[in-house]
Design a protein around this motif. Structure first.
Motif, PDB file in Angstrom:
ATOM      1  N   LEU A 302     103.494  36.533  33.382  1.00 10.95           N
ATOM      2  CA  LEU A 302     102.829  35.389  34.010  1.00 10.95           C
ATOM      3  C   LEU A 302     102.683  35.575  35.514  1.00 10.95           C
ATOM      4  N   THR A 303     101.606  35.020  36.049  1.00  6.01           N
ATOM      5  CA  THR A 303     101.529  34.837  37.493  1.00  6.01           C
ATOM      6  C   THR A 303     102.300  33.562  37.820  1.00  6.01           C
ATOM      7  N   PRO A 304     102.754  33.387  39.050  1.00 10.07           N
ATOM      8  CA  PRO A 304     103.450  32.144  39.387  1.00 10.07           C
ATOM      9  C   PRO A 304     102.622  30.891  39.073  1.00 10.07           C
ATOM     10  N   ALA A 305     101.304  30.959  39.260  1.00 11.98           N
ATOM     11  CA  ALA A 305     100.451  29.798  39.021  1.00 11.98           C
ATOM     12  C   ALA A 305     100.414  29.387  37.552  1.00 11.98           C
ATOM     13  N   ALA A 306     100.730  30.306  36.652  1.00 12.16           N
ATOM     14  CA  ALA A 306     100.659  30.021  35.216  1.00 12.16           C
ATOM     15  C   ALA A 306     101.905  29.293  34.701  1.00 12.16           C
ATOM     16  N   VAL A 307     102.967  29.231  35.496  1.00 11.35           N
ATOM     17  CA  VAL A 307     104.221  28.637  35.022  1.00 11.35           C
ATOM     18  C   VAL A 307     104.057  27.164  34.681  1.00 11.35           C
ATOM     19  N   SER A 308     103.316  26.410  35.499  1.00 11.99           N
ATOM     20  CA  SER A 308     103.167  24.975  35.235  1.00 11.99           C
ATOM     21  C   SER A 308     102.494  24.724  33.890  1.00 11.99           C
ATOM     22  N   ASP A 309     101.501  25.536  33.538  1.00 14.46           N
ATOM     23  CA  ASP A 309     100.845  25.389  32.238  1.00 14.46           C
ATOM     24  C   ASP A 309     101.822  25.662  31.098  1.00 14.46           C
ATOM     25  N   GLU A 310     102.666  26.677  31.257  1.00 15.96           N
ATOM     26  CA  GLU A 310     103.639  26.996  30.213  1.00 15.96           C
ATOM     27  C   GLU A 310     104.679  25.887  30.083  1.00 15.96           C
ATOM     28  N   LEU A 311     105.067  25.290  31.197  1.00 14.85           N
ATOM     29  CA  LEU A 311     106.016  24.180  31.150  1.00 14.85           C
ATOM     30  C   LEU A 311     105.425  22.997  30.384  1.00 14.85           C
ATOM     31  N   ILE A 312     104.162  22.718  30.618  1.00 17.66           N
ATOM     32  CA  ILE A 312     103.495  21.626  29.893  1.00 17.66           C
ATOM     33  C   ILE A 312     103.538  21.902  28.390  1.00 17.66           C
ATOM     34  N   ARG A 313     103.246  23.139  28.007  1.00 16.24           N
ATOM     35  CA  ARG A 313     103.261  23.490  26.590  1.00 16.24           C
ATOM     36  C   ARG A 313     104.681  23.388  26.003  1.00 16.24           C
ATOM     37  N   LEU A 314     105.682  23.811  26.771  1.00 14.01           N
ATOM     38  CA  LEU A 314     107.052  23.777  26.279  1.00 14.01           C
ATOM     39  C   LEU A 314     107.529  22.351  26.021  1.00 14.01           C
ATOM     40  N   TYR A 315     107.063  21.408  26.842  1.00 13.73           N
ATOM     41  CA  TYR A 315     107.562  20.028  26.743  1.00 13.73           C
ATOM     42  C   TYR A 315     106.601  19.088  26.019  1.00 13.73           C
ATOM     43  N   GLN A 316     105.461  19.601  25.536  1.00 11.93           N
ATOM     44  CA  GLN A 316     104.525  18.754  24.796  1.00 11.93           C
ATOM     45  C   GLN A 316     105.157  18.320  23.478  1.00 11.93           C
TER      46      GLN A 316
END
Length: 316
Positions: A302-316
């Motif tokens: 991941l790039t650092p910018a992609a982490v927020s998207d992954e966090l959203i997916r993890l907590y959906q």
């Protein structure tokens, strides 16, 4: 009557960490799994309350007995537990029958723990290609996942490693021994000599105690110093971290770190020091995303910018 977590929960957690091989968040998840197995609650609400009580007791134990974390902060315990509790909540929503839900929770929870334990091997498989044959790698902070990545790279490539001393606990001594045992040419350097050696380095590799929502990381103190030198000399900085260390935190600077994640440690002073001199150091620091090139995670590279998207997916 409110549900009570087992009286030996803290000792169970400390016991899992005794030999130093199990990741701290995975140990926390296994303790929470034990709470599910032993629970006498008859409702989903009761079990949820019991798990949250257990989580709070674990965090309180880590904050009052920091030695059990071997110099690390509670952030990975917090993020790993939160992710597991979110996993539990999802299961609650899928089943109306409590007994069936509890059975499925145990099965899914065990699967979740196994996947968490396998994260290290997944990251090593993804990240080892970024260590080229003949490269010089600088590492800072003793990281099990970064060690696994370097061990994987050492299977097919020859490279050398600079290991920082890792004050204040001197973790670099053990880290250097780990790498030398793999047959990797290893040189330990002073933390203050990072800038001197950086021009001879090809890549920087560090672990993380927590990955922030903006892609920055909290890690052993000195990581920001290393990353700043690397950026100034245009060297890539790679972070190896499991997804259970992703935290819903968004610090803007060092003062934004939660107190539980930014504790300080006392430093020994020579007898010749003046009585009014105080010596202390933070255990960790925050490295903003602009200093990080890529993150190697079990979710992918991941790039650092992609982490927020992954966090959203993890907590959906």
């Amino acid at each position: 009557m409110s549900p009570q977590s087992p009286p030996d929960l803290e000792s169970e957690f400390a016991s899992l960490l005794t030999d130093g091989t199990l990741a701290i968040p995975v140990a926390a998840i296994q303790v929470l799994l034990g709470v599910i197995e032993r629970s006498s609650s008859a409702t989903m609400h009761g079990l949820d309350e019991e798990l949250r009580l257990a989580r709070d007791k674990l965090l309180a134990f880590c904050e009052t007995q920091p030695a059990c974390l071997r110099g690390r902060t509670v952030i990975s315990v917090s993020s790993g537990s939160e992710l597991f509790l979110r996993h539990v909540t999802r299961t609650f929503l899928e089943f109306e029958d409590f007994d069936e839900c509890k059975r499925m929770l145990g099965a899914r929870g065990s699967s979740f723990a196994r996947q968490s334990e396998a994260s290290r091997a997944r990251i090593a498989e993804l990240g080892h290609a970024f260590v080229r044959d003949g490269a010089a790698v600088l590492v800072h902070g003793r990281s099990r996942v970064a060690t696994a990545l370097l061990a994987k790279a050492a299977e097919t490539k020859h490279f050398s490693v600079f290991v920082t001393e890792g004050r204040p606990d001197g973790a670099g001594v053990d880290y250097a021994s780990d790498l030398a045992a793999l047959g990797v040419p290893t040189t330990m350097i002073l933390d203050t000599a990072v800038a001197y050696y950086m021009e001879n380095v090809d890549v920087v590799l560090v672990g993380a105690e927590g990955v922030m929502e903006n892609g920055g990381v909290i890690n052993k103190v000195g990581t920001l110093t290393v990353a700043t030198c690397a950026k100034a000399m245009r060297k890539p900085v790679y972070v190896a971290a499991e997804s259970y260390k992703f935290a819903r935190l968004y610090p803007l600077n060092q003062r934004d770190l939660p107190e539980s994640h930014a504790h300080t440690v006392a430093l020994p002073l020579p007898q010749s020091a003046h009585a009014d001199v105080v010596a202390k150091s933070p255990a960790c620091d925050y490295t903003p995303p602009q200093f990080i090139t890529l993150l190697f995670t079990d979710l992918g590279i991941l790039t650092p910018a992609a982490v927020s998207d992954e966090l959203i997916r993890l907590y959906q």
